[in-house]
Scaffold this active site. Structure first.
Site, PDB file in Angstrom:
ATOM      1  N   ASP A  54      -6.593   0.225   6.146  1.00  0.00           N
ATOM      2  CA  ASP A  54      -6.018   0.609   7.440  1.00  0.00           C
ATOM      3  C   ASP A  54      -5.760   2.113   7.483  1.00  0.00           C
ATOM      4  O   ASP A  54      -5.334   2.649   8.506  1.00  0.00           O
ATOM      5  CB  ASP A  54      -4.766  -0.214   7.769  1.00  0.00           C
ATOM      6  CG  ASP A  54      -3.638  -0.020   6.767  1.00  0.00           C
ATOM      7  OD1 ASP A  54      -3.853   0.650   5.736  1.00  0.00           O
ATOM      8  OD2 ASP A  54      -2.535  -0.549   7.011  1.00  0.00           O
ATOM      9  N   SER A  55      -6.083   2.805   6.369  1.00  0.00           N
ATOM     10  CA  SER A  55      -6.073   4.276   6.396  1.00  0.00           C
ATOM     11  C   SER A  55      -7.059   4.787   7.447  1.00  0.00           C
ATOM     12  O   SER A  55      -7.003   5.948   7.843  1.00  0.00           O
ATOM     13  CB  SER A  55      -6.435   4.840   5.017  1.00  0.00           C
ATOM     14  OG  SER A  55      -7.597   4.224   4.498  1.00  0.00           O
ATOM     15  N   ASP A  93      -8.283  -4.734   5.131  1.00  0.00           N
ATOM     16  CA  ASP A  93      -6.826  -4.583   5.198  1.00  0.00           C
ATOM     17  C   ASP A  93      -6.278  -5.289   6.436  1.00  0.00           C
ATOM     18  O   ASP A  93      -6.787  -5.073   7.544  1.00  0.00           O
ATOM     19  CB  ASP A  93      -6.512  -3.084   5.340  1.00  0.00           C
ATOM     20  CG  ASP A  93      -5.552  -2.591   4.297  1.00  0.00           C
ATOM     21  OD1 ASP A  93      -4.874  -3.417   3.677  1.00  0.00           O
ATOM     22  OD2 ASP A  93      -5.497  -1.361   4.112  1.00  0.00           O
ATOM     23  N   GLU A 125       0.232  -5.937   2.336  1.00  0.00           N
ATOM     24  CA  GLU A 125       1.179  -5.094   1.601  1.00  0.00           C
ATOM     25  C   GLU A 125       2.459  -5.882   1.312  1.00  0.00           C
ATOM     26  O   GLU A 125       2.913  -6.660   2.157  1.00  0.00           O
ATOM     27  CB  GLU A 125       1.501  -3.830   2.408  1.00  0.00           C
ATOM     28  CG  GLU A 125       0.299  -2.920   2.567  1.00  0.00           C
ATOM     29  CD  GLU A 125       0.631  -1.599   3.247  1.00  0.00           C
ATOM     30  OE1 GLU A 125       1.820  -1.341   3.539  1.00  0.00           O
ATOM     31  OE2 GLU A 125      -0.318  -0.821   3.475  1.00  0.00           O
ATOM     32  N   GLU A 192       0.022   1.554  -5.680  1.00  0.00           N
ATOM     33  CA  GLU A 192      -0.048   2.889  -5.050  1.00  0.00           C
ATOM     34  C   GLU A 192       1.237   3.681  -5.292  1.00  0.00           C
ATOM     35  O   GLU A 192       2.349   3.159  -5.126  1.00  0.00           O
ATOM     36  CB  GLU A 192      -0.280   2.741  -3.530  1.00  0.00           C
ATOM     37  CG  GLU A 192      -0.339   4.106  -2.821  1.00  0.00           C
ATOM     38  CD  GLU A 192      -0.895   4.069  -1.416  1.00  0.00           C
ATOM     39  OE1 GLU A 192      -1.320   2.997  -0.956  1.00  0.00           O
ATOM     40  OE2 GLU A 192      -0.908   5.149  -0.775  1.00  0.00           O
TER      41      GLU A 192
HETATM   42  O1  KIV Z   1      -5.675   1.758   3.586  1.00  0.00           O
HETATM   43  C1  KIV Z   1      -6.087   2.148   2.490  1.00  0.00           C
HETATM   44  O2  KIV Z   1      -6.987   2.997   2.390  1.00  0.00           O
HETATM   45  C2  KIV Z   1      -5.480   1.563   1.291  1.00  0.00           C
HETATM   46  C3  KIV Z   1      -5.842   2.156  -0.042  1.00  0.00           C
HETATM   47  C4  KIV Z   1      -5.284   3.498  -0.167  1.00  0.00           C
HETATM   48  C5  KIV Z   1      -5.439   1.264  -1.159  1.00  0.00           C
HETATM   49  O3  KIV Z   1      -4.724   0.661   1.394  1.00  0.00           O
END
Ligand code: KIV
Length: 295
Positions: A54-55, A93, A125, A192
């Site tokens: 979700d980044s 995610d 998460e 993380e």
């Molecule tokens: O959203 C993301 O990119 C992540 C990674 C940093 C593990 O959750």
């Protein structure tokens, strides 16, 4: 680097093969990808896990944090990535709000990722407090990846992106989180933003493979955000980021060179242009010649 000997077909990475990696102390590689082109490149380079993180809220959509991205927005990217990935395990995610309201809704959303997006696992998460939910999703035949430590969806509770697990109480809680996810049967646990000593303890304690980001070198695998890897994230990079290339510079140079060529009438040139067939050209010249003669 791919571990596949030259000439042998590459094996499909599965949840089970990740466990083998841990048992054989073979580091697991993971990168995020958010579109067809980058997913293809990452997969063809032999990376084990492609994570549609979700980044992408920040890297692809320009949001300030991960909280605003929706399941529909994510799904659009999961589908594109699916078309580019053949061998890697594809994890998607679950965005903020898609698994927090009720277990039924969480399972429905996870199943949507599988049915519509072709995801092979989903990531949520949280540790101990998510163990029951993780079991519910796994009961629906969907593998789940855990994510503990600095969990970006908790930014408002954590009061910013801060390294977690610095006090004895916090270390104990992280250990409980990891063990709860391990017992719930997750496919892997993302660690993380935690001290390397804590990540090492967790990795030694659980049977589940751990994948670190800002968690030191003793995890079973490592993940980076694709845009960090190639310098496509604007602004300050976190301490754990290692830049392996400068795509931003490459794009800027290419765009400026295009602009300069167009303004100087240097693009396109004759060899970059289509031409009339010779007989059409000859006929056209005859017509134009007649028209000029009649004036
Ligand atoms: O959203 C993301 O990119 C992540 C990674 C940093 C593990 O959750």
């Amino acid at each position: 680097m791919s571990l596949t000997p030259i000439g042998e077909p590459r094996q499909k990475i599965t949840v089970a093969s990740l466990r083998d990696n841990k048992l054989q102390h073979q580091p697991i590689t993971c990168l995020t990808a958010y579109d067809y082109a980058s997913a293809r490149l990452v997969d063809e380079a032999g990376i084990d896990i492609v994570l549609v993180g979700d980044s992408l809220a920040m890297t692809m959509l320009g949001y300030e944090n991960t909280l605003s991205v929706t399941l529909d927005e994510m799904l659009h990217h999961v589908k594109a990535v699916r078309r580019g990935v053949k061998h890697a395990l594809l994890i998607a995610d679950m965005p903020y709000g898609s698994y927090h309201i009720s277990p039924d809704e969480a399972v429905r959303n996870a199943a949507r990722y599988v049915k519509k997006g072709g995801a092979e696992a989903v990531k949520v998460e949280g540790g101990e407090k998510r163990a029951e939910l993780v079991r519910r999703i796994i009961d629906a035949e969907i593998p789940v990846a855990g994510h503990i430590g600095l969990t970006p969806q908790s930014i408002n509770v954590m009061g910013g992106y801060k390294v977690q697990g610095k006090t004895l109480n916090a270390v104990e809680q992280l250990m409980r989180d990891a063990v709860a996810l391990d017992h719930a049967g997750v496919a892997c646990i993302y660690l993380e933003g935690i001290p390397r000593e804590v990540a090492a303890m967790i990795t030694a304690e659980v049977e589940t493979p751990t994948i670190g980001i800002g968690a030191g070198p003793d995890c079973d695998g490592q993940v980076l955000v694709f845009h960090d890897l190639v310098n496509l994230t604007f602004g300050h990079a976190a301490k754990f980021v290692r830049r392996y290339g400068d795509v931003a510079a490459l794009i800027s140079e290419s765009v400026m060179a295009f602009k300069a060529d167009v303004t100087a009438h240097q693009f396109p040139n004759d060899s970059e242009s289509y031409h009339l067939p010779k007989d059409t050209q000859a006929a056209l010249e005859t017509v134009l010649h007649r028209k000029r003669a009649m004036r």
